[in-house]
Design a protein around this motif. Structure first.
Motif, PDB file in Angstrom:
ATOM      1  N   VAL A   1       0.622  -1.143  -0.157  1.00  0.00           N
ATOM      2  CA  VAL A   1      -0.083  -0.083  -0.044  1.00  0.00           C
ATOM      3  C   VAL A   1       0.806   1.333   0.076  1.00  0.00           C
ATOM      4  CG1 VAL A   1      -1.750   1.189   1.340  1.00  0.00           C
ATOM      5  CG2 VAL A   1      -1.731  -1.090   1.352  1.00  0.00           C
ATOM      6  N   ASP A   2       0.812   2.305  -0.946  1.00  0.00           N
ATOM      7  CA  ASP A   2       1.510   3.088  -1.128  1.00  0.00           C
ATOM      8  C   ASP A   2       2.922   3.073  -1.117  1.00  0.00           C
ATOM      9  OD1 ASP A   2      -0.977   4.933  -1.200  1.00  0.00           O
ATOM     10  OD2 ASP A   2      -0.731   5.142   0.998  1.00  0.00           O
ATOM     11  N   GLY A   3       3.502   2.140  -1.706  1.00  0.00           N
ATOM     12  CA  GLY A   3       4.638   1.493  -1.724  1.00  0.00           C
ATOM     13  C   GLY A   3       5.228   1.092  -0.567  1.00  0.00           C
ATOM     14  N   HIS A   4       4.741   0.641   0.291  1.00  0.00           N
ATOM     15  CA  HIS A   4       5.048  -0.092   1.608  1.00  0.00           C
ATOM     16  C   HIS A   4       4.327  -1.164   1.968  1.00  0.00           C
ATOM     17  CE1 HIS A   4       6.404  -0.541   5.848  1.00  0.00           C
ATOM     18  NE2 HIS A   4       4.890  -0.667   6.266  1.00  0.00           N
ATOM     19  N   VAL A   5       5.152  -2.453   2.232  1.00  0.00           N
ATOM     20  CA  VAL A   5       4.521  -3.547   2.620  1.00  0.00           C
ATOM     21  C   VAL A   5       3.933  -3.623   3.911  1.00  0.00           C
ATOM     22  CG1 VAL A   5       5.286  -6.096   2.545  1.00  0.00           C
ATOM     23  CG2 VAL A   5       6.434  -4.678   1.157  1.00  0.00           C
ATOM     24  N   ASP A   6       2.677  -3.975   3.920  1.00  0.00           N
ATOM     25  CA  ASP A   6       1.963  -4.187   5.059  1.00  0.00           C
ATOM     26  C   ASP A   6       1.687  -5.797   5.559  1.00  0.00           C
ATOM     27  OD1 ASP A   6       1.598  -1.531   6.406  1.00  0.00           O
ATOM     28  OD2 ASP A   6       0.575  -1.155   4.418  1.00  0.00           O
ATOM     29  N   TRP A   7       2.003  -6.293   6.478  1.00  0.00           N
ATOM     30  CA  TRP A   7       1.796  -7.763   6.692  1.00  0.00           C
ATOM     31  C   TRP A   7       1.213  -8.069   8.209  1.00  0.00           C
ATOM     32  CZ3 TRP A   7       4.512 -10.294  10.330  1.00  0.00           C
ATOM     33  CH2 TRP A   7       5.706  -9.757  11.036  1.00  0.00           C
ATOM     34  N   ILE A   8       0.526  -9.199   8.161  1.00  0.00           N
ATOM     35  CA  ILE A   8       0.304  -9.845   9.711  1.00  0.00           C
ATOM     36  C   ILE A   8       0.214 -11.101   9.560  1.00  0.00           C
ATOM     37  CG2 ILE A   8      -2.146  -9.865   8.997  1.00  0.00           C
ATOM     38  CD1 ILE A   8      -2.663  -8.710  11.887  1.00  0.00           C
ATOM     39  N   SER A   9       0.722 -11.764  10.768  1.00  0.00           N
ATOM     40  CA  SER A   9       0.955 -13.265  10.827  1.00  0.00           C
ATOM     41  C   SER A   9      -0.323 -13.913  11.657  1.00  0.00           C
ATOM     42  CB  SER A   9       2.106 -13.364  11.694  1.00  0.00           C
ATOM     43  OG  SER A   9       2.415 -14.574  11.965  1.00  0.00           O
ATOM     44  N   LEU A  10      -0.671 -14.841  10.730  1.00  0.00           N
ATOM     45  CA  LEU A  10      -1.731 -15.627  11.467  1.00  0.00           C
ATOM     46  C   LEU A  10      -0.881 -16.538  12.564  1.00  0.00           C
ATOM     47  CD1 LEU A  10      -3.929 -16.782   8.186  1.00  0.00           C
ATOM     48  CD2 LEU A  10      -4.491 -14.976  10.150  1.00  0.00           C
ATOM     49  N   PRO A  11      -1.985 -16.997  13.451  1.00  0.00           N
ATOM     50  CA  PRO A  11      -1.519 -18.212  14.426  1.00  0.00           C
ATOM     51  C   PRO A  11      -0.889 -19.300  13.622  1.00  0.00           C
ATOM     52  CG  PRO A  11      -3.898 -17.286  15.112  1.00  0.00           C
ATOM     53  CD  PRO A  11      -3.382 -16.680  13.711  1.00  0.00           C
ATOM     54  N   ASP A  12       0.103 -19.578  14.283  1.00  0.00           N
ATOM     55  CA  ASP A  12       0.447 -21.127  13.751  1.00  0.00           C
ATOM     56  C   ASP A  12      -0.478 -21.959  13.510  1.00  0.00           C
ATOM     57  OD1 ASP A  12       3.278 -19.931  13.670  1.00  0.00           O
ATOM     58  OD2 ASP A  12       3.788 -20.712  15.450  1.00  0.00           O
ATOM     59  N   PRO A  13      -0.324 -22.575  12.317  1.00  0.00           N
ATOM     60  CA  PRO A  13      -1.450 -23.640  11.880  1.00  0.00           C
ATOM     61  C   PRO A  13      -1.191 -24.748  12.652  1.00  0.00           C
ATOM     62  CG  PRO A  13      -0.035 -23.362  10.108  1.00  0.00           C
ATOM     63  CD  PRO A  13       0.371 -22.210  11.009  1.00  0.00           C
ATOM     64  N   ASP A  14      -2.177 -25.582  13.085  1.00  0.00           N
ATOM     65  CA  ASP A  14      -2.103 -26.863  14.155  1.00  0.00           C
ATOM     66  C   ASP A  14      -2.536 -28.011  12.695  1.00  0.00           C
ATOM     67  OD1 ASP A  14      -1.517 -28.922  15.939  1.00  0.00           O
ATOM     68  OD2 ASP A  14      -3.559 -28.689  16.657  1.00  0.00           O
ATOM     69  N   LEU A  15      -1.807 -27.988  11.741  1.00  0.00           N
ATOM     70  CA  LEU A  15      -2.009 -28.693  10.923  1.00  0.00           C
ATOM     71  C   LEU A  15      -0.884 -29.338  10.144  1.00  0.00           C
ATOM     72  CD1 LEU A  15      -4.070 -26.317   8.723  1.00  0.00           C
ATOM     73  CD2 LEU A  15      -5.177 -28.115   9.964  1.00  0.00           C
ATOM     74  N   GLU A  16      -0.917 -30.419   9.503  1.00  0.00           N
ATOM     75  CA  GLU A  16       0.096 -31.140   8.764  1.00  0.00           C
ATOM     76  C   GLU A  16      -0.167 -30.874   6.936  1.00  0.00           C
ATOM     77  OE1 GLU A  16       1.784 -34.731  11.516  1.00  0.00           O
ATOM     78  OE2 GLU A  16      -0.174 -35.239   9.967  1.00  0.00           O
ATOM     79  N   MET A  17       0.840 -30.841   6.303  1.00  0.00           N
ATOM     80  CA  MET A  17       0.399 -30.461   4.803  1.00  0.00           C
ATOM     81  C   MET A  17       1.092 -31.732   3.945  1.00  0.00           C
ATOM     82  SD  MET A  17       0.168 -27.734   6.309  1.00  0.00           S
ATOM     83  CE  MET A  17       1.815 -27.182   6.866  1.00  0.00           C
ATOM     84  N   VAL A  18       0.327 -32.199   3.100  1.00  0.00           N
ATOM     85  CA  VAL A  18       0.868 -33.016   1.911  1.00  0.00           C
ATOM     86  C   VAL A  18       0.960 -32.414   0.731  1.00  0.00           C
ATOM     87  CG1 VAL A  18       0.517 -35.341   1.113  1.00  0.00           C
ATOM     88  CG2 VAL A  18      -0.148 -35.252   3.479  1.00  0.00           C
ATOM     89  N   LEU A  19       2.201 -32.720   0.145  1.00  0.00           N
ATOM     90  CA  LEU A  19       2.279 -32.060  -1.160  1.00  0.00           C
ATOM     91  C   LEU A  19       2.638 -33.040  -2.160  1.00  0.00           C
ATOM     92  CD1 LEU A  19       3.294 -29.763   0.941  1.00  0.00           C
ATOM     93  CD2 LEU A  19       4.621 -28.794  -1.100  1.00  0.00           C
ATOM     94  N   TYR A  20       1.805 -32.628  -3.344  1.00  0.00           N
ATOM     95  CA  TYR A  20       1.800 -33.590  -4.500  1.00  0.00           C
ATOM     96  C   TYR A  20       2.449 -32.837  -5.699  1.00  0.00           C
ATOM     97  CZ  TYR A  20      -2.187 -34.716  -1.529  1.00  0.00           C
ATOM     98  OH  TYR A  20      -3.232 -34.723  -0.606  1.00  0.00           O
ATOM     99  N   ILE A  21       3.835 -33.258  -5.812  1.00  0.00           N
ATOM    100  CA  ILE A  21       4.916 -32.651  -6.597  1.00  0.00           C
ATOM    101  C   ILE A  21       4.852 -33.379  -8.072  1.00  0.00           C
ATOM    102  CG2 ILE A  21       6.982 -31.725  -6.844  1.00  0.00           C
ATOM    103  CD1 ILE A  21       7.331 -31.586  -3.910  1.00  0.00           C
ATOM    104  N   PRO A  22       4.232 -32.926  -9.337  1.00  0.00           N
ATOM    105  CA  PRO A  22       4.496 -33.610 -10.340  1.00  0.00           C
ATOM    106  C   PRO A  22       5.925 -33.791 -11.034  1.00  0.00           C
ATOM    107  CG  PRO A  22       3.336 -31.761 -10.864  1.00  0.00           C
ATOM    108  CD  PRO A  22       3.494 -31.896  -9.249  1.00  0.00           C
ATOM    109  N   GLY A  23       6.354 -34.353 -11.857  1.00  0.00           N
ATOM    110  CA  GLY A  23       7.407 -34.360 -12.507  1.00  0.00           C
ATOM    111  C   GLY A  23       7.723 -33.118 -13.301  1.00  0.00           C
ATOM    112  N   SER A  24       6.735 -32.875 -13.999  1.00  0.00           N
ATOM    113  CA  SER A  24       6.821 -31.663 -15.043  1.00  0.00           C
ATOM    114  C   SER A  24       6.582 -30.262 -14.285  1.00  0.00           C
ATOM    115  CB  SER A  24       5.667 -31.582 -16.222  1.00  0.00           C
ATOM    116  OG  SER A  24       4.517 -31.821 -15.671  1.00  0.00           O
TER     117      SER A  24
END
Length: 298
Positions: free
Chosen positions: A147-170
């Motif tokens: 916003v107006d050339g400045h980065v604004d950010w906020i952190s969400l609570p750490d997710p109590d989750l696991e992530m599974v990634l599906y990575i194709p060869g291409s």
């Protein structure tokens, strides 16, 4: 100069309707070990790094030199040993990780004493948007905008989750994925898409992962237009849901897809998908909560 190591996590941007504004750091890493030397030397040890023929033209070194030049400094020669667990052009923030590594390299060897905010501003200027840069730098679930050339950010609570990634060869080039998007959105669609994104963010903040998963899978900003570019898009989403995932999204611009899984169920689902998608790399990950880090070697 005391040798040191830079470690930068991978990141997944968008998370469905959090288009160009949401990113999550993941526990895959780009690692750069830095040693004093009388000339520049770059050694790479990973199939996930691009072929490199000229040490002086290495992308991380280019980034570091660019940052040093902003403070009218020149990088002293170093020997770099680079390793990466982050696949290229798979939607896992490999370019953002390299940019952050370059910023950290310049900051350390030129003693710039940059703040996190300065690093974020520089990285965003180079990358063009902060959605991958912010989590790679600071870790966790980050919502960010410019916003107006400045980065604004906020952190969400750490997710109590696991992530599974599906990575194709291409791979899938970001430009191709960008070109699949419409140039404009109607007011009605934009309002609906924004509302879905708002509910996603609120549900993540509240820890309501069932609702968050539902919102993830109803994006209107980018997934409907990119789905045809993503191998097995519908079958992965449907199968993951049947196996107990809260929601499944395209990671960044793709082609990797990522499911959000209840804790303790991730390994079961990952094992199932290793059989369901034998040509894919299926990876069980957690969120990274620290972002980039510097470790001095003894």
């Amino acid at each position: 100069m005391t040798p040191f190591e830079i470690r930068v996590p991978a990141s997944s941007a968008n998370i469905g309707p959090g288009f160009d504004s949401m990113g999550l750091a993941l526990d895959l890493y780009l690692t750069v070990a830095v040693y004093p030397s009388d000339k520049w030397q770059v050694f790479q040890n990973s199939p996930h790094l691009p072929n490199q023929t000229d040490d002086e033209d290495h992308y991380i070194l280019q980034m570091a030199r660019s940052v040093a030049a902003r403070w009218n400094q020149e990088l002293p020669a170093c020997r770099l040993r680079i390793e990466s667990e982050i696949p290229l052009a798979r939607g896992l923030g490999s370019s953002a990780s390299a940019i952050v590594a370059g910023i950290e390299l310049a900051d350390q060897v030129c003693v710039l004493n940059l703040t996190q905010e300065q690093k974020l501003e520089i990285g965003t200027e180079i990358e063009g948007h902060p959605d991958n840069i912010a989590p790679a730098l600071m870790g966790g679930f980050i919502i960010s905008t410019v916003v107006d050339g400045h980065v604004d950010w906020i952190s969400l609570p750490d997710p109590d989750l696991e992530m599974v990634l599906y990575i194709p060869g291409s791979d899938l080039k970001t430009e191709e994925a960008r070109n699949a998007l419409p140039a404009t959105y109607t007011r009605e669609l934009a309002a609906s898409a924004s509302a879905i994104s708002n509910v996603l963010i609120a549900s993540l903040a509240a820890g309501d992962y069932l609702l968050a998963g539902r919102m993830m899978e109803h994006d209107l900003f980018h997934e409907p237009y990119r789905a045809s570019l993503i191998p097995n898009y519908e079958s992965i989403r449907d199968e993951a849901k049947q196996q107990g995932a809260y929601g499944t999204v395209i990671s960044g611009a793709g082609p990797t897809m990522m499911s959000f899984i209840p804790k303790e169920k991730g390994q079961t689902i990952a094992t199932h998908f290793q059989r369901f998608l034998p040509d894919y790399q299926v990876v069980l990950l957690l969120a990274n909560h620290t972002g980039s880090s510097i470790t001095h070697m003894t």
